[in-house]
Scaffold this motif. Sequence first.
Motif, mmCIF file in Angstrom:
data_model
loop_
_atom_site.group_PDB
_atom_site.id
_atom_site.type_symbol
_atom_site.label_atom_id
_atom_site.label_comp_id
_atom_site.label_asym_id
_atom_site.label_seq_id
_atom_site.Cartn_x
_atom_site.Cartn_y
_atom_site.Cartn_z
ATOM 1 N N PRO A 43 0.801 -1.217 0.000
ATOM 2 C CA PRO A 43 0.000 0.000 0.000
ATOM 3 C C PRO A 43 0.837 1.273 0.000
ATOM 4 C CG PRO A 43 0.162 -0.787 2.233
ATOM 5 C CD PRO A 43 0.954 -1.749 1.363
ATOM 6 N N ASP A 44 2.174 1.143 -0.060
ATOM 7 C CA ASP A 44 3.034 2.335 0.024
ATOM 8 C C ASP A 44 3.173 3.072 -1.303
ATOM 9 O OD1 ASP A 44 3.453 1.860 2.712
ATOM 10 O OD2 ASP A 44 5.157 0.553 2.307
ATOM 11 N N PHE A 45 3.073 2.367 -2.425
ATOM 12 C CA PHE A 45 3.177 2.931 -3.775
ATOM 13 C C PHE A 45 4.399 3.836 -3.948
ATOM 14 C CE2 PHE A 45 -1.432 2.230 -3.097
ATOM 15 C CZ PHE A 45 -1.631 1.263 -4.062
ATOM 16 N N PRO A 46 5.612 3.323 -3.748
ATOM 17 C CA PRO A 46 6.806 4.171 -3.852
ATOM 18 C C PRO A 46 7.003 4.783 -5.230
ATOM 19 C CG PRO A 46 7.424 1.857 -3.682
ATOM 20 C CD PRO A 46 5.951 1.934 -3.436
ATOM 21 N N ARG A 47 6.712 4.054 -6.298
ATOM 22 C CA ARG A 47 6.910 4.609 -7.643
ATOM 23 C C ARG A 47 5.903 5.717 -7.929
ATOM 24 N NH1 ARG A 47 9.850 0.640 -11.475
ATOM 25 N NH2 ARG A 47 9.680 2.515 -12.719
ATOM 26 N N LEU A 48 4.653 5.508 -7.510
ATOM 27 C CA LEU A 48 3.630 6.534 -7.721
ATOM 28 C C LEU A 48 3.973 7.800 -6.959
ATOM 29 C CD1 LEU A 48 0.931 7.617 -8.740
ATOM 30 C CD2 LEU A 48 -0.177 6.426 -6.832
ATOM 31 N N PHE A 49 4.365 7.661 -5.697
ATOM 32 C CA PHE A 49 4.678 8.855 -4.916
ATOM 33 C C PHE A 49 5.951 9.539 -5.398
ATOM 34 C CE2 PHE A 49 1.685 6.840 -1.906
ATOM 35 C CZ PHE A 49 0.757 7.862 -1.889
ATOM 36 N N ALA A 50 6.889 8.790 -5.945
ATOM 37 C CA ALA A 50 8.066 9.413 -6.560
ATOM 38 C C ALA A 50 7.648 10.221 -7.788
ATOM 39 C CB ALA A 50 9.092 8.352 -6.942
ATOM 40 N N PHE A 51 6.712 9.660 -8.577
ATOM 41 C CA PHE A 51 6.212 10.407 -9.730
ATOM 42 C C PHE A 51 5.477 11.676 -9.284
ATOM 43 C CE2 PHE A 51 2.574 11.407 -12.453
ATOM 44 C CZ PHE A 51 3.247 11.786 -13.591
ATOM 45 N N LEU A 52 4.659 11.576 -8.243
ATOM 46 C CA LEU A 52 3.932 12.754 -7.754
ATOM 47 C C LEU A 52 4.887 13.805 -7.197
ATOM 48 C CD1 LEU A 52 0.856 11.047 -6.076
ATOM 49 C CD2 LEU A 52 0.925 12.296 -8.252
ATOM 50 N N GLU A 53 5.972 13.372 -6.581
ATOM 51 C CA GLU A 53 6.980 14.324 -6.101
ATOM 52 C C GLU A 53 7.653 15.030 -7.287
ATOM 53 O OE1 GLU A 53 9.214 16.672 -3.724
ATOM 54 O OE2 GLU A 53 7.481 15.447 -3.179
ATOM 55 N N HIS A 54 7.950 14.275 -8.337
ATOM 56 C CA HIS A 54 8.486 14.878 -9.562
ATOM 57 C C HIS A 54 7.492 15.890 -10.129
ATOM 58 C CE1 HIS A 54 10.170 15.265 -13.582
ATOM 59 N NE2 HIS A 54 8.961 14.969 -14.045
ATOM 60 N N TRP A 55 6.218 15.516 -10.156
ATOM 61 C CA TRP A 55 5.166 16.424 -10.654
ATOM 62 C C TRP A 55 5.181 17.714 -9.835
ATOM 63 C CZ3 TRP A 55 0.795 15.081 -14.017
ATOM 64 C CH2 TRP A 55 -0.145 16.112 -14.138
ATOM 65 N N ARG A 56 5.208 17.583 -8.519
ATOM 66 C CA ARG A 56 5.175 18.769 -7.648
ATOM 67 C C ARG A 56 6.364 19.696 -7.903
ATOM 68 N NH1 ARG A 56 7.352 20.722 -3.442
ATOM 69 N NH2 ARG A 56 8.735 18.966 -3.071
ATOM 70 N N ARG A 57 7.567 19.086 -8.119
ATOM 71 C CA ARG A 57 8.777 19.882 -8.331
ATOM 72 C C ARG A 57 8.861 20.492 -9.724
ATOM 73 N NH1 ARG A 57 11.354 15.421 -6.828
ATOM 74 N NH2 ARG A 57 12.254 15.255 -8.891
ATOM 75 N N GLU A 58 8.491 19.724 -10.756
ATOM 76 C CA GLU A 58 8.807 20.098 -12.128
ATOM 77 C C GLU A 58 7.634 20.623 -12.968
ATOM 78 O OE1 GLU A 58 11.924 20.095 -13.124
ATOM 79 O OE2 GLU A 58 12.643 19.179 -11.265
ATOM 80 N N ILE A 59 6.419 20.336 -12.569
ATOM 81 C CA ILE A 59 5.271 20.690 -13.408
ATOM 82 C C ILE A 59 4.435 21.744 -12.700
ATOM 83 C CG2 ILE A 59 3.192 19.793 -14.541
ATOM 84 C CD1 ILE A 59 4.634 17.090 -14.700
ATOM 85 N N GLU A 60 4.105 22.799 -13.421
ATOM 86 C CA GLU A 60 3.365 23.910 -12.837
ATOM 87 C C GLU A 60 1.864 23.720 -12.993
ATOM 88 O OE1 GLU A 60 4.739 27.610 -14.353
ATOM 89 O OE2 GLU A 60 6.837 27.088 -14.078
ATOM 90 N N ALA A 61 1.379 22.553 -12.640
ATOM 91 C CA ALA A 61 -0.045 22.258 -12.743
ATOM 92 C C ALA A 61 -0.501 21.663 -11.413
ATOM 93 C CB ALA A 61 -0.305 21.278 -13.880
ATOM 94 N N PRO A 62 -1.237 22.441 -10.609
ATOM 95 C CA PRO A 62 -1.670 21.923 -9.316
ATOM 96 C C PRO A 62 -2.665 20.767 -9.460
ATOM 97 C CG PRO A 62 -2.459 24.172 -9.666
ATOM 98 C CD PRO A 62 -1.633 23.813 -10.843
ATOM 99 N N LEU A 63 -2.534 19.790 -8.583
ATOM 100 C CA LEU A 63 -3.419 18.630 -8.620
ATOM 101 C C LEU A 63 -4.783 18.975 -8.028
ATOM 102 C CD1 LEU A 63 -1.005 15.813 -7.435
ATOM 103 C CD2 LEU A 63 -1.570 16.491 -9.754
ATOM 104 N N HIS A 64 -5.805 18.381 -8.601
ATOM 105 C CA HIS A 64 -7.171 18.523 -8.090
ATOM 106 C C HIS A 64 -7.575 17.273 -7.313
ATOM 107 C CE1 HIS A 64 -11.568 17.907 -8.412
ATOM 108 N NE2 HIS A 64 -11.620 19.198 -8.166
ATOM 109 N N SER A 65 -7.434 16.101 -7.955
ATOM 110 C CA SER A 65 -7.807 14.843 -7.308
ATOM 111 C C SER A 65 -7.114 13.685 -8.008
ATOM 112 C CB SER A 65 -9.321 14.651 -7.339
ATOM 113 O OG SER A 65 -9.787 14.650 -8.672
ATOM 114 N N MET A 66 -7.185 12.521 -7.348
ATOM 115 C CA MET A 66 -6.540 11.345 -7.912
ATOM 116 C C MET A 66 -7.312 10.107 -7.477
ATOM 117 S SD MET A 66 -2.583 10.143 -7.562
ATOM 118 C CE MET A 66 -2.625 10.282 -5.815
ATOM 119 N N CYS A 67 -7.424 9.142 -8.393
ATOM 120 C CA CYS A 67 -8.056 7.861 -8.113
ATOM 121 C C CYS A 67 -7.041 6.778 -8.451
ATOM 122 C CB CYS A 67 -9.323 7.710 -8.950
ATOM 123 S SG CYS A 67 -10.143 6.133 -8.720
#
Length: 89
Positions: A43-67
């Motif tokens: 349930p830790d999803f390390p690859r997904l959270f690494a991708f989301l961290e990359h998104w937060r650092r590199e992409i100027e598009a704030p997240l709304h929601s995720m499923c």
Amino acid sequence: MSRRDFIVQLKGHRLTTAQIHYYRPDAPSLLQLFVWQEYDLAPDFPRLFAFLEHWRREIEAPLHSMCISHEGMIRPTEWRAVDGVIDIR
């Protein structure tokens, strides 16, 4: 399926899909959908959270929601017989 995919499944990784809704930087009132799919460990999803961290650092598009969807186990491919023939001419 590639050899790498099979090996990571044997190590416990399962196919994980994330539907990520985010606000477009050029039109903040609009939502855009991005689908991410990779083999990951629940349930830790390390690859997904690494991708989301990359998104937060590199992409100027704030997240709304995720499923998040996660495939639970290795199993044989399902198939079913179809009665009938479709003739395409």
